[in-house]
Design an enzyme around this catalytic site. Structure first.
Site, mmCIF file in Angstrom:
data_model
loop_
_atom_site.group_PDB
_atom_site.id
_atom_site.type_symbol
_atom_site.label_atom_id
_atom_site.label_comp_id
_atom_site.label_asym_id
_atom_site.label_seq_id
_atom_site.Cartn_x
_atom_site.Cartn_y
_atom_site.Cartn_z
ATOM 1 N N ASP A 33 -27.264 -28.826 6.144
ATOM 2 C CA ASP A 33 -27.528 -29.192 4.749
ATOM 3 C C ASP A 33 -26.633 -28.391 3.812
ATOM 4 O OD1 ASP A 33 -29.468 -30.777 5.696
ATOM 5 O OD2 ASP A 33 -31.154 -29.763 4.703
ATOM 6 N N GLU A 35 -23.641 -27.126 4.399
ATOM 7 C CA GLU A 35 -22.254 -27.612 4.401
ATOM 8 C C GLU A 35 -22.148 -28.903 3.586
ATOM 9 O OE1 GLU A 35 -20.329 -26.315 8.609
ATOM 10 O OE2 GLU A 35 -22.288 -27.231 8.694
ATOM 11 N N LEU A 83 -32.971 -34.254 -6.483
ATOM 12 C CA LEU A 83 -33.193 -33.045 -7.281
ATOM 13 C C LEU A 83 -31.951 -32.170 -7.300
ATOM 14 C CD1 LEU A 83 -36.721 -31.905 -6.026
ATOM 15 C CD2 LEU A 83 -36.170 -32.752 -8.299
ATOM 16 N N GLU A 118 -44.371 -26.477 -6.179
ATOM 17 C CA GLU A 118 -44.854 -27.142 -4.961
ATOM 18 C C GLU A 118 -43.873 -26.824 -3.851
ATOM 19 O OE1 GLU A 118 -44.425 -31.198 -6.122
ATOM 20 O OE2 GLU A 118 -46.157 -31.135 -7.444
ATOM 21 N N LYS A 120 -41.145 -27.537 -1.167
ATOM 22 C CA LYS A 120 -40.198 -28.643 -0.974
ATOM 23 C C LYS A 120 -40.233 -28.994 0.510
ATOM 24 C CE LYS A 120 -35.680 -30.420 -2.143
ATOM 25 N NZ LYS A 120 -35.419 -31.124 -0.889
ATOM 26 N N ASP A 122 -39.488 -30.598 3.930
ATOM 27 C CA ASP A 122 -38.256 -31.118 4.519
ATOM 28 C C ASP A 122 -38.600 -32.323 5.396
ATOM 29 O OD1 ASP A 122 -35.632 -31.339 5.002
ATOM 30 O OD2 ASP A 122 -35.467 -29.593 6.321
ATOM 31 N N ARG A 141 -36.987 -44.213 0.654
ATOM 32 C CA ARG A 141 -36.246 -44.074 -0.579
ATOM 33 C C ARG A 141 -34.980 -44.934 -0.595
ATOM 34 N NH1 ARG A 141 -33.960 -38.264 -2.572
ATOM 35 N NH2 ARG A 141 -32.714 -38.477 -0.690
ATOM 36 N N GLU A 176 -43.986 -37.172 0.818
ATOM 37 C CA GLU A 176 -43.025 -36.842 1.863
ATOM 38 C C GLU A 176 -43.705 -36.963 3.229
ATOM 39 O OE1 GLU A 176 -40.130 -36.035 0.448
ATOM 40 O OE2 GLU A 176 -38.952 -34.990 1.976
ATOM 41 N N TYR A 228 -47.069 -36.069 -3.643
ATOM 42 C CA TYR A 228 -46.764 -35.169 -4.755
ATOM 43 C C TYR A 228 -46.436 -35.894 -6.051
ATOM 44 C CZ TYR A 228 -42.164 -36.064 -2.682
ATOM 45 O OH TYR A 228 -41.069 -36.677 -2.137
ATOM 46 N N LYS A 316 -33.802 -23.572 -3.626
ATOM 47 C CA LYS A 316 -33.576 -23.731 -2.188
ATOM 48 C C LYS A 316 -33.573 -22.383 -1.469
ATOM 49 C CE LYS A 316 -31.801 -27.199 -0.365
ATOM 50 N NZ LYS A 316 -31.572 -28.544 -0.058
ATOM 51 N N CYS A 410 -28.719 -22.276 43.189
ATOM 52 C CA CYS A 410 -29.721 -21.747 42.272
ATOM 53 C C CYS A 410 -29.365 -20.297 41.904
ATOM 54 C CB CYS A 410 -31.093 -21.801 42.925
ATOM 55 S SG CYS A 410 -32.349 -20.906 42.000
ATOM 56 N N CYS A 413 -32.105 -17.894 43.695
ATOM 57 C CA CYS A 413 -32.289 -17.719 45.150
ATOM 58 C C CYS A 413 -31.107 -18.217 45.972
ATOM 59 C CB CYS A 413 -33.574 -18.408 45.604
ATOM 60 S SG CYS A 413 -33.471 -20.207 45.543
ATOM 61 N N CYS A 428 -33.770 -26.707 41.712
ATOM 62 C CA CYS A 428 -33.739 -25.851 42.906
ATOM 63 C C CYS A 428 -34.896 -26.315 43.788
ATOM 64 C CB CYS A 428 -33.915 -24.382 42.506
ATOM 65 S SG CYS A 428 -34.347 -23.349 43.937
ATOM 66 N N CYS A 434 -38.431 -19.497 45.926
ATOM 67 C CA CYS A 434 -37.471 -19.072 44.891
ATOM 68 C C CYS A 434 -38.112 -18.044 43.959
ATOM 69 C CB CYS A 434 -36.992 -20.294 44.100
ATOM 70 S SG CYS A 434 -35.981 -19.836 42.673
HETATM 71 S S1 IVH Z 1 -40.454 -34.750 -6.560
HETATM 72 C C1 IVH Z 1 -38.174 -35.956 -8.989
HETATM 73 N N1 IVH Z 1 -41.672 -32.985 -5.059
HETATM 74 O O1 IVH Z 1 -36.932 -33.674 -2.170
HETATM 75 C C2 IVH Z 1 -37.540 -36.407 -7.768
HETATM 76 N N2 IVH Z 1 -39.772 -34.095 -4.153
HETATM 77 O O2 IVH Z 1 -34.171 -33.409 -3.112
HETATM 78 C C3 IVH Z 1 -37.998 -35.760 -6.524
HETATM 79 N N3 IVH Z 1 -39.261 -33.460 -1.841
HETATM 80 O O3 IVH Z 1 -36.333 -37.076 -2.678
HETATM 81 C C4 IVH Z 1 -39.389 -36.052 -6.167
HETATM 82 N N4 IVH Z 1 -40.914 -32.027 -1.578
HETATM 83 O O4 IVH Z 1 -37.842 -36.399 -0.733
HETATM 84 C C5 IVH Z 1 -40.653 -33.869 -5.145
HETATM 85 N N5 IVH Z 1 -42.888 -31.433 -3.831
HETATM 86 C C6 IVH Z 1 -41.882 -32.298 -3.913
HETATM 87 C C7 IVH Z 1 -41.000 -32.538 -2.826
HETATM 88 C C8 IVH Z 1 -39.949 -33.436 -3.003
HETATM 89 C C9 IVH Z 1 -39.884 -32.609 -0.996
HETATM 90 C C10 IVH Z 1 -38.049 -34.222 -1.516
HETATM 91 C C11 IVH Z 1 -38.074 -35.671 -1.917
HETATM 92 C C12 IVH Z 1 -36.927 -35.846 -2.836
HETATM 93 C C13 IVH Z 1 -36.041 -34.715 -2.430
HETATM 94 C C14 IVH Z 1 -35.100 -34.344 -3.545
#
Ligand code: IVH
Length: 443
Positions: A33, A35, A83, A118, A120, A122, A141, A176, A228, A316, A410, A413, A428, A434
Site C-alpha cells: 500500500d 509503494e 480518503l 473510528e 480504519k 482494512d 464500491r 467495511e 460506519y 495512517k 529429509c 532424518c 518425509c 524421523c
Molecule cells: S468513511 C468518506 N470510515 O477507507 C469516505 N471509511 O480510504 C470514506 N474505510 O473507501 C468512507 N474504515 O473502504 C470510512 N471507519 C471508516 C472506514 C472507512 C475503512 C475505508 C473505506 C473507504 C476507504 C477510504
C-alpha cells in the site's frame, strides 16, 4: 513544460491503473500500500503543479476500479468516496487548519467543530440498500460511481440484519467487509493444504470472498462487517455523524464500539496513538484511524475535492510490510512429515517487530511466487499471524539466482523424500522414526 513531465505523468497513470486492477479486480496486489501511495502522491503532485495535465480519466479523479464482468453494475446515487491520508501529527494538524480557514472564509464558526474517530478497517467498502426495512441490494464500491451487485454474497453474512424495524422507506448503509484474522489464518491453512494459493492478507481474502461468483463459496468464509455510515436516505435526516452511527447500532448493525467523539484535535491525536497501541490486539486488521468532522451541516459546507471529502481524513499507521533480503530458503519438517519452506531474512522491522524468518507456505506457493535466495522480498505481518513472504522484486534479482526446490532427503532424518501427486508438499515418509516429526508432534 518539459516533455519528460508529460511522459512521467502518463507512465505513472499506466502504472497506477495496473496496480488498481491487480488490487481491486484480481485481489492480488504486486506492491505494498505504501509503494502505491507513493506513486499516487507523485502523480497528484505533478498534476497540481501542471493542472493542464489533469484529465477525467486520471486515477486521481476516480476511486478504485471499474466493476468487473460477472456482476451486474450498480450505480451509486451518492458516490462512494476515498480518503486523503495523514501520516504524521503535523499532517493531521495541517488538515484541521485548512478546514478552519475554509469555514472562517465562509463565515461559519469553526469553534463548533467536534470530531469523530473510528478504526480504519482494512477490508472492502460495501453499500447495503434497505427498502421498507428489507435488505434488497449489496454492492461493492467499484470505481466510486458504479459498483458490483454482490447481494447474494452479502446475504451470507450472518451478522448483518436482513430486516430492520422502524426503518424509513429507503436507507443505504455503508461499511467495511473484513475477514477476522483468526479466520484468515485458518482459511490460508486450508487453502495451502488444498494446493490453492494463499491470500496475501485478510483484506485480499475478504475481497476475494465477496467477489465470488458462487455465493456458496462466499458462505464458506466467515466474513464480518463494521458499518460506519449512511448513504442515500429517503425522508430521514441526522444532524451528526455520531447520530448516524448510534442509529445503526440501535438497529442491529455491527458498529465499532470504540468509535469516539472529541472536542479538540489534541484529543484526536491521543486517540490515534491509543489505536496504534492496540492494533496488535485486535481480531481485525486496521491500517489507521478515520477522523471525521461530526456535524453533517459542516460536511455540506466543506464539500468534496476530487474523490476525497474535505471533512474526513485517514491517519495512517506505519506499514506492516517491509522489503528485505532473503538470505536463503530452509526446509522444515512438520508434524505429519510435510516439508515446509521458510525464508531466512536479513532482519527487518515490520509493524514494530523485528522479523528474521517468514513462511513461504509450501513448495507450490514458493514456485508460484518465484522467490529465490538473494532476492529482495516483500514481507508482511498481519496481526499475530506468522510473517509471510508476499512477493519478490525480480527487477533487483542477482544474476544466476536459481529457483529453490525441496531437498531430496529429509533435513531431519535423511530419508529420501516423496511427493504425492495430490499434495502441494513433498513428504518425509519416515513417519515413526524421523526426529523432526517427533519433535513437532511433541511441540
Ligand atoms: S468513511 C468518506 N470510515 O477507507 C469516505 N471509511 O480510504 C470514506 N474505510 O473507501 C468512507 N474504515 O473502504 C470510512 N471507519 C471508516 C472506514 C472507512 C475503512 C475505508 C473505506 C473507504 C476507504 C477510504
Amino acid at each position: 513544460m518539459d516533455e519528460t513531465v508529460e511522459k512521467r505523468v502518463s507512465r505513472l497513470r499506466d502504472e497506477i491503473n495496473r496496480h488498481i486492477y491487480l488490487y481491486h479486480s484480481k485481489d492480488d496486489p504486486e506492491i505494498s500500500d505504501e509503494e502505491y501511495d507513493e506513486l499516487f502522491a507523485e502523480l497528484q503532485a505533478l498534476e497540481s503543479e501542471y493542472p493542464e495535465l489533469v484529465s477525467g480519466d486520471s486515477p486521481t479523479q476516480r476511486v478504485g476500479a471499474p466493476p468487473s464482468e460477472g456482476f451486474a453494475p450498480v450505480e451509486h446515487e451518492v458516490p462512494m468516496l476515498s480518503l486523503a491520508n495523514a501520516r504524521t501529527a503535523e499532517e493531521l494538524l495541517g488538515w484541521q487548519k485548512r478546514i478552519r480557514t475554509r469555514l472562517e472564509k465562509a463565515d461559519v464558526d469553526p469553534g463548533q467543530i467536534t470530531w469523530v474517530t473510528e478504526p480504519k478497517i482494512d477490508g472492502l467498502a460495501i453499500s447495503l440498500t434497505y427498502e421498507n426495512g428489507r435488505f434488497v441490494r449489496g454492492a461493492t464500491r467499484g470505481d466510486g460511481s458504479v459498483g458490483e451487485d454482490v447481494t447474494r454474497n452479502i446475504e451470507t453474512i450472518a451478522s448483518l440484519p436482513k430486516r430492520i424495524e422502524g426503518a424509513p422507506p429507503l436507507i443505504e448503509v455503508r461499511g467495511e467487509v473484513y475477514l477476522p484474522i483468526p479466520d484468515f489464518a485458518e482459511l490460508n491453512r486450508r487453502r495451502t493444504e488444498a494446493g490453492l494459493p494463499a491470500f496475501a492478507n485478510p483484506r485480499n481474502s475478504a475481497a476475494g470472498s465477496i467477489r465470488q461468483i458462487d455465493p456458496a463459496a462466499a458462505a464458506e468464509r466467515p466474513l464480518a462487517v463494521w458499518s460506519y455510515g449512511i448513504g442515500v436516505t429517503d425522508g430521514f435526516e441526522f444532524e451528526t455523524h455520531s447520530e448516524e452511527v448510534e442509529w445503526l447500532a440501535g438497529h442491529g448493525f455491527p458498529t465499532n464500539p470504540d468509535t469516539a467523539t472529541h472536542k479538540s484535535i489534541e484529543e484526536v491525536l491521543d486517540r490515534c496513538q491509543w489505536w496504534l497501541d492496540r492494533r496488535e490486539d485486535l481480531e481485525f486488521e486496521i491500517d489507521g484511524v478515520v477522523v471525521k468532522v461530526d456535524q453533517l451541516s459542516l460536511w455540506r459546507e466543506l464539500g468534496v475535492a476530487g474523490r476525497e471529502p474535505r471533512w474526513s481524513i485517514a491517519w495512517k499507521f506505519p506499514p506492516t510490510t517491509a522489503t528485505t533480503l532473503l538470505r536463503e530458503i530452509d526446509w522444515n519438517v512438520g508434524r505429519t512429515g510435510h516439508l515446509v519452506p521458510w525464508a531466512m531474512l536479513e532482519p527487518v522491522r515490520v509493524g514494530g517487530v523485528t522479523v528474521s524468518t517468514a513462511t513461504l507456505h509450501n513448495e507450490e506457493d514458493l514456485e508460484r511466487k518465484d522467490v529465490r535466495a538473494g532476492d529482495e522480498v516483500v514481507v508482511l505481518r498481519a496481526g499475530d499471524v506468522i510473517p509471510q513472504v508476499v512477493s519478490a522484486l525480480p527487477q533487483k534479482r542477482p544474476e544466476g539466482a536459481v529457483r529453490p526446490g525441496p531437498p531430496e532427503k529429509c533435513p531431519a532424518c535423511g530419508t529420501k523424500v516423496v511427493k504425492p501427486e495430490d499434495s502441494v508438499f513433498s513428504i518425509c515418509p519416515n513417519r515413526t522414526g524421523c526426529p523432526g516429526q517427533i519433535f513437532q508432534h511433541i511441540k
